[in-house]
Design a protein around this motif. Structure first.
Motif, mmCIF file in Angstrom:
data_model
loop_
_atom_site.group_PDB
_atom_site.id
_atom_site.type_symbol
_atom_site.label_atom_id
_atom_site.label_comp_id
_atom_site.label_asym_id
_atom_site.label_seq_id
_atom_site.Cartn_x
_atom_site.Cartn_y
_atom_site.Cartn_z
ATOM 1 N N GLY A 185 0.768 -1.223 0.000
ATOM 2 C CA GLY A 185 0.000 0.000 0.000
ATOM 3 C C GLY A 185 0.806 1.283 0.000
ATOM 4 N N CYS A 186 2.064 1.204 -0.392
ATOM 5 C CA CYS A 186 2.861 2.432 -0.492
ATOM 6 C C CYS A 186 2.398 3.254 -1.688
ATOM 7 C CB CYS A 186 4.323 2.086 -0.708
ATOM 8 S SG CYS A 186 5.290 2.061 0.766
ATOM 9 N N SER A 187 2.362 4.562 -1.504
ATOM 10 C CA SER A 187 2.134 5.409 -2.675
ATOM 11 C C SER A 187 3.433 5.481 -3.463
ATOM 12 C CB SER A 187 1.707 6.803 -2.233
ATOM 13 O OG SER A 187 2.783 7.455 -1.631
ATOM 14 N N GLU A 188 3.347 5.964 -4.717
ATOM 15 C CA GLU A 188 4.539 5.979 -5.553
ATOM 16 C C GLU A 188 5.635 6.848 -4.950
ATOM 17 O OE1 GLU A 188 5.059 4.125 -8.307
ATOM 18 O OE2 GLU A 188 3.200 3.237 -7.614
ATOM 19 N N PHE A 189 5.239 7.985 -4.392
ATOM 20 C CA PHE A 189 6.244 8.865 -3.820
ATOM 21 C C PHE A 189 6.911 8.204 -2.619
ATOM 22 C CE2 PHE A 189 7.700 12.146 -0.940
ATOM 23 C CZ PHE A 189 8.577 12.805 -1.779
ATOM 24 N N ARG A 190 6.079 7.471 -1.842
ATOM 25 C CA ARG A 190 6.628 6.823 -0.660
ATOM 26 C C ARG A 190 7.599 5.713 -1.056
ATOM 27 N NH1 ARG A 190 3.606 4.569 4.406
ATOM 28 N NH2 ARG A 190 5.474 4.341 5.670
ATOM 29 N N VAL A 191 7.303 5.009 -2.164
ATOM 30 C CA VAL A 191 8.248 4.004 -2.660
ATOM 31 C C VAL A 191 9.589 4.662 -2.911
ATOM 32 C CG1 VAL A 191 8.807 2.493 -4.575
ATOM 33 C CG2 VAL A 191 6.497 2.545 -3.694
ATOM 34 N N SER B 41 -6.319 3.430 -8.870
ATOM 35 C CA SER B 41 -5.610 2.252 -9.364
ATOM 36 C C SER B 41 -4.113 2.497 -9.312
ATOM 37 C CB SER B 41 -6.017 1.944 -10.795
ATOM 38 O OG SER B 41 -5.457 2.903 -11.649
ATOM 39 N N LEU B 42 -3.352 1.413 -9.445
ATOM 40 C CA LEU B 42 -1.904 1.525 -9.452
ATOM 41 C C LEU B 42 -1.449 2.370 -10.628
ATOM 42 C CD1 LEU B 42 0.252 0.386 -7.667
ATOM 43 C CD2 LEU B 42 0.562 -1.461 -9.294
ATOM 44 N N LYS B 43 -2.122 2.148 -11.773
ATOM 45 C CA LYS B 43 -1.692 2.850 -12.974
ATOM 46 C C LYS B 43 -1.864 4.351 -12.820
ATOM 47 C CE LYS B 43 -2.186 3.136 -17.894
ATOM 48 N NZ LYS B 43 -3.079 3.031 -19.027
ATOM 49 N N SER B 45 -1.936 6.187 -10.115
ATOM 50 C CA SER B 45 -0.983 6.807 -9.200
ATOM 51 C C SER B 45 0.397 6.900 -9.850
ATOM 52 C CB SER B 45 -0.909 6.043 -7.885
ATOM 53 O OG SER B 45 -0.370 4.774 -8.101
ATOM 54 N N GLN B 46 0.742 5.871 -10.642
ATOM 55 C CA GLN B 46 2.042 5.928 -11.315
ATOM 56 C C GLN B 46 2.092 7.043 -12.351
ATOM 57 O OE1 GLN B 46 3.095 2.148 -12.906
ATOM 58 N NE2 GLN B 46 3.423 1.235 -10.897
ATOM 59 N N VAL B 47 1.002 7.135 -13.126
ATOM 60 C CA VAL B 47 0.964 8.172 -14.160
ATOM 61 C C VAL B 47 1.060 9.555 -13.524
ATOM 62 C CG1 VAL B 47 -0.502 9.263 -15.864
ATOM 63 C CG2 VAL B 47 -0.245 6.795 -15.848
ATOM 64 N N LEU B 48 0.314 9.748 -12.433
ATOM 65 C CA LEU B 48 0.352 11.050 -11.772
ATOM 66 C C LEU B 48 1.752 11.356 -11.244
ATOM 67 C CD1 LEU B 48 -3.024 11.259 -9.862
ATOM 68 C CD2 LEU B 48 -2.292 12.493 -11.897
ATOM 69 N N PHE B 49 2.411 10.315 -10.689
ATOM 70 C CA PHE B 49 3.760 10.519 -10.156
ATOM 71 C C PHE B 49 4.724 10.942 -11.268
ATOM 72 C CE2 PHE B 49 7.900 8.604 -8.855
ATOM 73 C CZ PHE B 49 8.147 9.454 -7.803
ATOM 74 N N ILE B 50 4.654 10.190 -12.391
ATOM 75 C CA ILE B 50 5.551 10.522 -13.499
ATOM 76 C C ILE B 50 5.294 11.948 -13.975
ATOM 77 C CG2 ILE B 50 6.115 9.964 -15.887
ATOM 78 C CD1 ILE B 50 5.612 7.079 -15.238
ATOM 79 N N LEU B 51 4.005 12.310 -14.073
ATOM 80 C CA LEU B 51 3.691 13.655 -14.565
ATOM 81 C C LEU B 51 4.202 14.725 -13.612
ATOM 82 C CD1 LEU B 51 0.128 13.358 -16.057
ATOM 83 C CD2 LEU B 51 2.308 13.606 -17.225
ATOM 84 N N THR B 52 3.957 14.544 -12.303
ATOM 85 C CA THR B 52 4.369 15.594 -11.367
ATOM 86 C C THR B 52 5.877 15.761 -11.354
ATOM 87 O OG1 THR B 52 4.230 13.940 -9.647
ATOM 88 C CG2 THR B 52 2.441 15.537 -9.746
#
Lengths: 286, 333
Positions: A185-191, B41-43, B45-52
């Motif tokens: 359940g980690c967020s991407e930033f937390r990873v 979804s995982l996707k 959150s990943q897309v948002l992370f890459i964009l930010t």
């Protein structure tokens, strides 16, 4: 049998002679290379008359601090020192987070246009700052950041070779770790913050040190162009104007040179292996 | 309303039939979301992370690197001047002017001399020192450090120190050393030919450590069994170096040559410091291309002409680099 033993002895003697020659060569060259620095450090402690005395001496006959004591009265060298430290720190702060995050994304994500972006970022390594100095100056000028700290730091907050270096390091971190964290359940930033950043920390530290050395000592032309008022001068700029105005005051100039060299020398001697490793990889280029 | 295609309806039906057969299988409704992915979804959150992360990063890269590199070409075709209000398109007039400009021509040839003298010196000396250090010497890291120290030092104090070393007349240390050897004094600063050479000397002195380090790293990576094999075959030290070590670190030598060329072609600080002050009569005679660029753009505020010079710097350094790649690759065959 006897002949054989004799032969090896001769060979050993030969080898030892070549070794001696090797050591003498190494010693002479390396001492010659640092000799000017040693000479200057000693000169800065000499009195004015002794500096220009005709048979020059290496060690001062009378040790004196007068060259250093008079410096703050002539030019605000402490302010220049703080300016240099401030600019290097801000730039390094941006580099640490920018490079490791970008390196993480280039290493561990797949998306459209990734290769294109990567080559776009890498392609700028071979272009020296001097080649695009003028448009960069015009851009910073049109934002209105000429003669500000912001303008001085602005071009120094990205580093393509650092991104590449960190990408190579993060590629070695196993994907399973990241997936496990995601399942928990980690967020991407937390990873990034709890796994990638600590695991790639030694590489990040190497980049940070290299960037520190780079911003302290290699971008003189940019500071020269952007900073016009004395309040913003870095050590190098201050030193340049100081020697221009006090040409004959050799003692003062040498003391100022030593002040400008010492911080970076201290950092280098303390973090020697890291710096050599980082520099030999990135070439101290942006 | 969501449009469902015919094939999807069929799939849905077949799934329904499946469900009747096997009650354990769970039927998921298929969603058609865009590239952003489903909420939470995982996707997504990943897309948002890459964009930010990437939007600011790429924006910075565009502003700091890409746009300046591209606009150099454009500005060099105009007469952009910081003081003159009107800017016009002048075609290649800037370049034509440069061809007739004596100062530019002399700075061009000074830069050429810079490359021709500095690059071989740096590479040969760097290789020599690296080969010496690679012979299992004691205190290796000490020598390595001593060689490397000048490289990390700021150029301004270094150039000032060397300039003081070459003070003209009997005051300078260099002349004192010559005198103690019984040689005549050399007019270091007042003869532009010699002044340029000692400026190149400063450049070589400062950058040498970098080449020693990268060549040493390369030599350390040469597998030891190759060296031993050549020794067993009766090769002398020199043959081992020439036939085994040097060919194996060729890519690093190529990288070193490219770096040395780019650095000496775009040298500025040491030349700038050497031309400062009153104890030199040379000044303009030892200027190099980047010094010319600085003068045109930031002393005379003539940005168009400055960009023309920087285009010359940029394109020719690119040309030299490509040529070096070609030559050294060609030798490989």
């Amino acid at each position: 049998m006897k002949e054989r033993i004799g032969q090896t002895e001769v060979q050993k003697k030969k080898i030892s002679i070549s070794r001696v020659v090797l050591y003498v060569c190494l010693l002479i060259t390396s001492v010659t290379i640092v000799m000017p620095l040693i000479w200057v450090i000693f000169t800065s402690f000499k009195e004015k008359a002794e500096i220009i005395s005709i048979p020059p001496t290496l060690l001062p006959r009378i040790w004196t601090l007068s060259n250093y004591i008079k410096l703050p009265k002539v030019a605000p060298f402490f302010l220049f020192f703080l300016n240099s430290i401030f600019i290097c720190s801000v730039s390094t702060f941006f580099i640490i987070f920018g490079c490791s995050m970008a390196g993480y994304i280039f290493a561990k994500y797949k998306f459209k246009g990734q290769t294109f972006l990567f080559f776009l970022v890498m392609g700028t390594i071979l272009v020296p700052l001097q080649a695009y100095l003028i448009p960069l100056y015009l851009i910073v000028r049109s934002i209105g950041w000429i003669n500000t700290y912001r303008g001085m730091v602005f071009p120094l907050i990205i580093m393509s070779s650092g991104i590449f270096f960190l990408r190579q390091n993060i590629l070695a971190i196993p994907d399973e770790l990241i997936d496990a964290a995601r399942i928990d359940g980690c967020s991407e930033f937390r990873v990034f913050w709890t796994i990638i950043f600590p695991l790639s920390f030694s590489a990040t530290a190497a980049i940070a040190i290299v960037n520190w050395v780079y911003t302290w000592s290699q971008v003189f032309i940019w500071y020269l162009v952007v900073a016009n008022s004395e309040k913003l001068f870095t050590m190098e700029l201050g030193l340049m104007y100081f020697q221009r105005n006090y040409v004959t005051d050799y003692g003062g100039i040498m003391a100022a040179c030593v002040l400008c060299l010492l911080p970076i020398l201290a950092v280098f001697l303390a973090l020697r292996t890291r710096i050599i490793e980082g520099v030999s990889f990135t070439g101290m280029k942006y | 309303m969501r449009l469902v295609s015919l094939s999807d309806q069929r799939k849905f039906l077949s799934l329904k039939i499946d469900m009747k057969r096997n009650t354990n299988s769970i039927v998921k409704k298929k969603f058609y979301y865009n590239w952003l992915g489903r909420p939470n979804s995982l996707k997504r959150s990943q897309v948002l992370f890459i964009l930010t992360v990437f939007i600011p990063l790429i924006a910075l890269f565009l502003i700091i690197r890409i746009i300046p590199i591209v606009t150099v070409f454009g500005i060099s075709l105009t007469n952009l001047h910081l003081i003159r209000p009107v800017t016009k398109f002048v075609g290649i007039r800037n370049f034509v002017h440069l061809l007739g400009d004596e100062q530019f021509i002399s700075s061009f040839f000074n830069s050429v001399e810079y490359v021709v003298v500095a690059v071989p010196l740096e590479i040969v000396l760097g290789l020599t020192f690296a080969l010496m250090l690679n012979r299992k010497v004691k205190f290796e890291s000490l020598y390595e450090t001593l060689y490397f120290i000048p490289y990390i030092l700021p150029m301004v104090p270094v150039a000032i120190i060397w300039k003081w070393f070459y003070t003209p007349g009997s005051f300078g240390l260099a002349n004192y050393l010559l005198g103690s050897l019984g040689l005549p004094y050399v007019p270091w600063m007042s003869n532009p030919k010699i002044a340029l050479l000692i400026t190149i000397g400063i450049h070589v002195w400062k950058n040498l450590g970098y080449f020693v380090i990268i060549f040493l790293v390369g030599l350390k990576n040469v597998p030891n069994n190759l060296r031993e094999a050549s020794k067993i075959d009766g090769a002398t030290n020199w043959q081992t170096i020439r036939l085994i070590e040097l060919p194996l670190i060729k890519p690093i030598i190529l990288y070193g040559v490219v770096m040395a060329t780019v650095w000496s072609w775009s040298a500025f600080t040491e030349v700038y410091i050497m031309t400062q002050g009153t104890d030199i009569s040379t000044g303009a005679e030892i200027q190099v291309l980047v010094y010319r660029l600085y003068q045109e753009a930031f002393v005379f505020h003539n940005m168009g002409r400055g960009c023309a010079v920087s285009l010359v710097v940029f394109l020719i350094s690119l040309g030299i680099v490509l040529l070096e790649f070609k030559i050294l690759r060609w030798k490989e065959r």
